[in-house]
Design an enzyme around this catalytic site. Structure first.
Site, short mmCIF file in Angstrom:
data_model
loop_
_atom_site.label_atom_id
_atom_site.label_comp_id
_atom_site.label_asym_id
_atom_site.label_seq_id
_atom_site.Cartn_x
_atom_site.Cartn_y
_atom_site.Cartn_z
N ASP A 277 0.83 -1.22 0.00
CA ASP A 277 0.00 0.00 0.00
C ASP A 277 0.86 1.26 0.00
O ASP A 277 0.34 2.36 -0.17
CB ASP A 277 -0.97 0.01 1.19
N ASN A 278 2.16 1.10 0.19
CA ASN A 278 3.07 2.25 0.11
C ASN A 278 3.96 2.17 -1.12
O ASN A 278 5.04 2.75 -1.15
CB ASN A 278 3.94 2.33 1.37
P1 AMP Z 1 0.58 4.08 6.74
O1 AMP Z 1 1.30 3.38 7.85
O2 AMP Z 1 0.59 5.56 6.86
O3 AMP Z 1 1.01 3.63 5.40
O4 AMP Z 1 -0.97 3.66 6.91
C1 AMP Z 1 -1.43 2.34 6.80
C2 AMP Z 1 -2.93 2.35 6.91
O5 AMP Z 1 -3.35 2.80 8.20
C3 AMP Z 1 -3.63 3.27 5.91
O6 AMP Z 1 -4.85 2.67 5.54
C4 AMP Z 1 -3.87 4.51 6.72
O7 AMP Z 1 -4.93 5.28 6.22
C5 AMP Z 1 -4.19 3.93 8.07
N1 AMP Z 1 -3.89 4.88 9.15
C6 AMP Z 1 -2.68 5.27 9.60
N2 AMP Z 1 -2.80 6.16 10.59
C7 AMP Z 1 -4.12 6.35 10.80
C8 AMP Z 1 -4.89 7.17 11.69
N3 AMP Z 1 -4.31 7.96 12.59
N4 AMP Z 1 -6.23 7.10 11.60
C9 AMP Z 1 -6.83 6.30 10.70
N5 AMP Z 1 -6.17 5.52 9.84
C10 AMP Z 1 -4.83 5.54 9.87
MG MG Z 2 0.59 4.34 3.62
#
Ligand code: AMP
Ligand code: MG
Length: 524
Positions: A277-278
């Site tokens: 997803d990244n």
């Molecule tokens: P990331 O670690 O930023 O790549 O996020 C992974 C997933 O977790 C994605 O679907 C983000 O939208 C979700 N996510 C990360 N932080 C939050 C948050 N504070 N609130 C809601 N969803 C989050």
């Molecule tokens: Mg992400």
């Protein structure tokens, strides 16, 4: 590759009106949900990227104004924005999660850049969305500053990346291990399509939606493929063409990722969370959570606190990018050929080409760091021997390469950076001198002057990088005193990271033992 070479000014603003569009909303509803940003208490400017704003035609009355803080803090949705949260799935640390999506971000619109291309404008940390699961949809200021600094630095050194347009403090606390100041970040990207966007649709079995998403990616990023057939790849495949356009899409994404990962390797960048997803379909670096640049070179270096197994260690990045492309290929199979076995065969052939592609790009970028314009296969051992020296003698990756250019015509003692003060027998210095002789012999094959080689090296080996401890100091000052001066100074120091400038000397130095930051956190 980057859309423009490093350290050139942003294309001149056209002065034209802003052109906003909402092409993503033409995709099937499975791909997104309308979702308004949630207002914040007291939006206050932290940072604004004026050259980027000009290139995107952002109206001047929003530049660092109260009205702008309302828009980029998420309190006011202007007429040019139609906020949506996009759906995606993803393999996180190797485990598939079918339901992720923008949990704390909304896509406002696409804007036309002065370079003629469309860019997504996204608010991040803008509150809960239908995909928030248990999260609060918010972001602390620390990760916002980190993403602002590192993504703009990547752009400066010519590595494809999402950009930072704005950062606005929310005036609200965000609760993580402790209360932290909140902020909303405005991210600009060629698109926010990820491998996980395709996985989300594939796992739900809607192959019409999958084709629509793939065609959207093609029209946005690889329009030259649009004319290719969408028939079975077996019908139109030949040695010259990559088969149907979806196989072409796989080919292009593999190529962009291969280039990107080799560029990361060339600057000691560790992404830290290379989940599918990244992993961007455009080949941009996206999501700067626990990322860091290495200081003293160690091939197996990991910074992220949550990466206990070292899955995303520096030297694992090529293999992980390859693995991620295999996941992308899987999500395209129904489009590649109706005959599943044939589809697997075609896709596998492309995915299997990735290690060689990464190696070829790696050889090119690493060779250039050593002053070799057109590195050949024979130069690989020279590069590897230099890396082995850096590792054995705990030499700073960035300075190791940068200060090497002083050695181009040096036949006396090795430069100070290669002298290990703890090494009394000078074995390391001898090893370096030996390597240097080999390297200097190789440079004699370059058809140019030593001065020119030196200049070439200094144009690809940055002198200043956003070092971890400096980023931490910037965040600490913002948290403890609301002081943004260290942030602004660092941004100024990174504006021309290849140029010597004595006013920024402090930023060239690695952390001393007390300053060292050996762990990073997502901080989300
Ligand atoms: P990331 O670690 O930023 O790549 O996020 C992974 C997933 O977790 C994605 O679907 C983000 O939208 C979700 N996510 C990360 N932080 C939050 C948050 N504070 N609130 C809601 N969803 C989050
Ligand atoms: Mg992400």
């Amino acid at each position: 590759m980057s859309e423009r070479p490093p350290h050139q000014a942003e294309p001149a603003p056209t002065g034209s009106e802003m052109h906003s569009s909402h092409q993503f909303m033409a995709l099937p509803r499975l791909c997104y949900q309308p979702s308004a940003p949630q207002p914040v208490n007291q939006p206050q400017w932290v940072a604004f990227n004026q050259p980027l704003a000009a290139a995107l035609g952002i109206p001047k009355d929003l530049w660092l104004s109260d009205a702008g803080a309302e828009v980029f803090g998420g309190n006011h949705v202007p007429t040019w924005a139609k906020p949506i949260a996009t759906a995606y799935a993803g393999h996180q640390f190797g485990h598939f999660n079918p339901q992720l999506g923008d949990g704390r971000a909304v896509l406002l619109c696409e804007l036309k850049h002065a370079n003629g291309k469309l860019y997504d404008v996204q608010l991040k940390g803008s509150g809960v969305t239908p995909y928030s699961r248990n999260g609060d949809g918010r972001s602390p200021l620390g990760p916002v500053l980190r993403e602002y600094i590192v993504s703009e630095f990547m752009h400066r050194i010519g590595i494809p990346t999402t950009r930072a347009l704005a950062a606005v403090a929310s005036g609200e606390a965000v609760y993580r291990e402790q209360a932290e100041p909140g902020a909303v970040f405005t991210r600009v990207a060629r698109s926010h399509l990820r491998v996980g966007s395709f996985q989300y649709i594939m796992v739900r079995g809607d192959f019409d939606a999958l084709a629509a998403l793939a065609d959207f990616a093609i029209s946005r990023h690889y329009p030259e493929l649009a004319q290719l057939s969408d028939d079975d790849s077996s019908d139109c495949r030949s040695d010259e063409t990559p088969g149907n356009r979806y196989l072409g899409l796989l080919d292009r994404v593999i190529e962009q990722q291969a280039q990107l990962i080799s560029q990361w390797m060339s600057v000691g960048f560790i992404h830290g969370v290379m989940n599918t997803d990244n992993t961007s379909i455009s080949g941009e670096t996206i999501d700067y959570g626990p990322c860091a640049f290495m200081e003293s070179y160690r091939a197996s270096q990991v910074f992220s606190f949550i990466d206990k197994q070292g899955r995303y260690a520096y030297n694992q990045q090529p293999a992980i990018a390859h693995w991620n492309m295999a996941r992308f290929a899987e999500s395209l199979l129904p489009l590649i050929d109706n005959d599943k076995q044939a589809a697997i065969e075609f896709a596998t052939e492309l995915v299997n080409s990735m290690p060689q592609r990464i190696e070829a790009h790696w050889l090119r970028v690493m060779g250039r760091k050593l002053g070799i314009a057109e590195p050949g296969v024979g130069d690989k051992t020279l590069i590897e021997a230099f890396l082995a020296l850096l590792e054995a003698h705990h030499i700073d990756f960035t300075l190791g390469f940068r200060l090497l250019s002083d050695e181009v015509s040096n036949h006396s003692l090795p430069h100070q950076v290669f002298l290990n003060p703890t090494e009394t027998d000078a074995a390391g210095n001898q090893a370096f001198a030996h390597w240097r002789d080999r390297w200097q012999q190789r440079l004699q094959l370059e058809e140019t002057t030593l001065k020119d080689i030196q200049a070439r090296m200094n144009a690809v080996n940055p002198l200043r990088i956003p070092r971890n401890h400096v980023i931490q100091q910037v965040i600490d000052a913002a948290y403890e005193h609301g002081d943004l001066a260290p942030f602004n100074q660092l941004m100024a120091a990174l504006e021309n990271p290849f140029h010597e400038d004595c006013q920024f000397d402090d930023y060239t130095q690695p952390a001393n033992p007390e300053q060292q930051v050996s762990r990073t956190f997502c901080g989300t």
